[in-house]
Scaffold this motif. Structure first.
Motif, PDB file in Angstrom:
ATOM      1  N   TYR A 144       0.833  -1.207   0.000  1.00 43.55           N
ATOM      2  CA  TYR A 144       0.000   0.000   0.000  1.00 43.55           C
ATOM      3  C   TYR A 144       0.866   1.254   0.000  1.00 43.55           C
ATOM      4  CZ  TYR A 144      -3.510   3.417   1.438  1.00 43.55           C
ATOM      5  OH  TYR A 144      -4.325   4.516   1.501  1.00 43.55           O
ATOM      6  N   MET A 145       1.964   1.243   0.774  1.00 48.73           N
ATOM      7  CA  MET A 145       2.857   2.404   0.818  1.00 48.73           C
ATOM      8  C   MET A 145       3.495   2.647  -0.542  1.00 48.73           C
ATOM      9  SD  MET A 145       6.425   2.935   2.896  1.00 48.73           S
ATOM     10  CE  MET A 145       7.241   1.893   1.689  1.00 48.73           C
ATOM     11  N   LEU A 146       4.018   1.584  -1.182  1.00 47.20           N
ATOM     12  CA  LEU A 146       4.657   1.753  -2.491  1.00 47.20           C
ATOM     13  C   LEU A 146       3.652   2.203  -3.540  1.00 47.20           C
ATOM     14  CD1 LEU A 146       6.948  -1.413  -2.464  1.00 47.20           C
ATOM     15  CD2 LEU A 146       7.653   0.949  -2.109  1.00 47.20           C
ATOM     16  N   ASP A 147       2.434   1.638  -3.516  1.00 47.11           N
ATOM     17  CA  ASP A 147       1.395   2.054  -4.474  1.00 47.11           C
ATOM     18  C   ASP A 147       0.999   3.509  -4.259  1.00 47.11           C
ATOM     19  OD1 ASP A 147       1.375  -0.422  -5.640  1.00 47.11           O
ATOM     20  OD2 ASP A 147      -0.296  -1.191  -4.461  1.00 47.11           O
ATOM     21  N   TRP A 148       0.986   3.935  -2.988  1.00 46.59           N
ATOM     22  CA  TRP A 148       0.634   5.336  -2.696  1.00 46.59           C
ATOM     23  C   TRP A 148       1.677   6.276  -3.318  1.00 46.59           C
ATOM     24  CZ3 TRP A 148       2.657   9.704  -0.634  1.00 46.59           C
ATOM     25  CH2 TRP A 148       1.779  10.707  -0.262  1.00 46.59           C
ATOM     26  N   TYR A 149       2.974   5.969  -3.162  1.00 41.80           N
ATOM     27  CA  TYR A 149       4.020   6.798  -3.754  1.00 41.80           C
ATOM     28  C   TYR A 149       3.950   6.773  -5.282  1.00 41.80           C
ATOM     29  CZ  TYR A 149       6.401   7.615   0.697  1.00 41.80           C
ATOM     30  OH  TYR A 149       6.721   8.043   1.961  1.00 41.80           O
ATOM     31  N   ILE A 150       3.614   5.624  -5.862  1.00 45.87           N
ATOM     32  CA  ILE A 150       3.510   5.527  -7.324  1.00 45.87           C
ATOM     33  C   ILE A 150       2.376   6.406  -7.837  1.00 45.87           C
ATOM     34  CG2 ILE A 150       2.939   3.963  -9.226  1.00 45.87           C
ATOM     35  CD1 ILE A 150       4.398   1.754  -7.671  1.00 45.87           C
ATOM     36  N   ASP A 151       1.213   6.323  -7.191  1.00 44.64           N
ATOM     37  CA  ASP A 151       0.065   7.142  -7.618  1.00 44.64           C
ATOM     38  C   ASP A 151       0.347   8.625  -7.439  1.00 44.64           C
ATOM     39  OD1 ASP A 151      -1.288   4.840  -8.231  1.00 44.64           O
ATOM     40  OD2 ASP A 151      -2.335   4.715  -6.304  1.00 44.64           O
ATOM     41  N   TYR A 152       1.033   8.988  -6.352  1.00 45.67           N
ATOM     42  CA  TYR A 152       1.339  10.407  -6.113  1.00 45.67           C
ATOM     43  C   TYR A 152       2.338  10.919  -7.140  1.00 45.67           C
ATOM     44  CZ  TYR A 152       2.052  14.679  -3.389  1.00 45.67           C
ATOM     45  OH  TYR A 152       2.101  15.976  -2.978  1.00 45.67           O
ATOM     46  N   LEU A 153       3.296  10.071  -7.538  1.00 47.57           N
ATOM     47  CA  LEU A 153       4.341  10.493  -8.464  1.00 47.57           C
ATOM     48  C   LEU A 153       3.807  10.715  -9.872  1.00 47.57           C
ATOM     49  CD1 LEU A 153       7.418  10.980  -8.638  1.00 47.57           C
ATOM     50  CD2 LEU A 153       7.682   8.586  -9.270  1.00 47.57           C
TER      51      LEU A 153
END
Length: 315
Positions: free
Chosen positions: A27-36
């Motif tokens: 979830y943390m990695l997906d959150w950074y991907i979506d934000y980027l």
């Protein structure tokens, strides 16, 4: 006098150790991907972005993590991707997507540092997420490091080793788990000297300790932004109302109240000169009352007055 050795547990006095589950890491990695995806080229994550991710994790999983813990976990995966990307850049190495493992020779693996060797000896967790998040950044090889000197201080890793804002991650000598343990350091000197040096031995400037950004600050900024938008909208509305109130009234198109009189005169059998004579007489200001009377008079009355006027005029 020899200086005494003091063993200081840096992390124990600041925050507890957090064990991350696989779904929380994903979830943390997906959150950074979506934000980027919505950011500009060359964008870098900073403290305020880690704070937003920590809030999202706490709302989703009720973890109670702080911004520093999220920062360390993010950098943990960033360092892991450096090792993976460095191995894949070498000829002969490849990635087996079926087993999620990097195919690398044992002789080359023996030249790696302990952390890289343990990482590349097992299936790589979240390979696709790390590839999407860190490809094109310094973690992808733009600032590639030698595996034998991977823990040396460089321009890119100096920020990772600075204890001003967080405790650096330590990978245990055993299993490569997702748990970031507390960091224990042997530091020489008294309490004041300990606070003035980083782990790399570089003296840092005296400054206030970096604290976790409170959510109240973000809420206050958001409230000010909303108030500013409301003020702009109110100003625009007031300006619009003022322009409408001060706008000049529309002038209606003037109409001749005696238009019907002139049309009725055209129907009377007269010569052009006679019609002009009657029109000039009735158009004067002194005959305004007479024009109003003739407008409301019948056709026979109008005819009688016209012929009477012409007779008197010719006589």
């Amino acid at each position: 006098m020899a200086k005494s050795k003091l063993k200081v547990d840096v992390a124990s006095s600041r925050e507890r150790t957090v064990t991350w589950a696989d779904d929380q890491n994903k979830y943390m990695l997906d959150w950074y991907i979506d934000y980027l995806k919505d950011q500009h080229v060359g964008f870098k994550f900073k403290k305020q972005h880690h704070m937003l991710c920590a809030d999202a994790l706490n709302k989703k999983f009720a973890m109670g993590v702080t911004v520093d813990q999220v920062d360390r976990q993010y950098r943990h995966y960033k360092e892991n991707w450096k090792f993976v990307a460095a191995a894949l850049r070498k000829s002969g190495n490849s990635f087996d997507h079926a087993r999620c493992i990097v195919t690398i020779s044992e002789s080359e693996k023996a030249t790696l540092c302990d952390r890289a060797r343990r990482l590349l000896s097992k299936p790589i967790k979240f390979f696709e997420e790390m590839q999407e998040l860190f490809t094109g950044s310094s973690a992808d090889g733009s600032l590639a490091m030698d595996q034998n000197t991977c823990m040396d201080v460089s321009d890119d890793s100096r920020e990772l080793l600075d204890l001003n804002s967080y405790t650096p991650p330590e990978d245990p000598l055993g299993d490569d788990s997702d748990t970031i343990p507390s960091q224990t350091l042997n530091v020489a000197g008294d309490k004041n000297s300990r606070s003035n040096y980083t782990r790399s031995g570089i003296k840092r400037s005296r400054a206030n300790p970096v604290c976790t950004l409170p959510t109240k600050k973000a809420a206050k900024y958001k409230r000010r932004l909303v108030e500013s938008n409301d003020e702009i909208i109110a100003t625009m509305k007031s300006l619009r109302d003022t322009l409408v109130a001060t706008a000049p009234p529309q002038i209606s198109q003037l109409t001749d109240p005696h238009r019907t009189l002139w049309q009725r005169l055209e129907t009377i059998p007269l010569t052009p000169d006679q019609r002009i004579t009657v029109g000039e007489h009735l158009s004067t200001k002194e005959n305004e009352a007479k024009r109003d009377w003739l407008c409301n008079a019948s056709d026979s009355t109008l005819h009688a007055w016209v012929f009477k006027f012409l007779c008197e005029k010719e006589a």
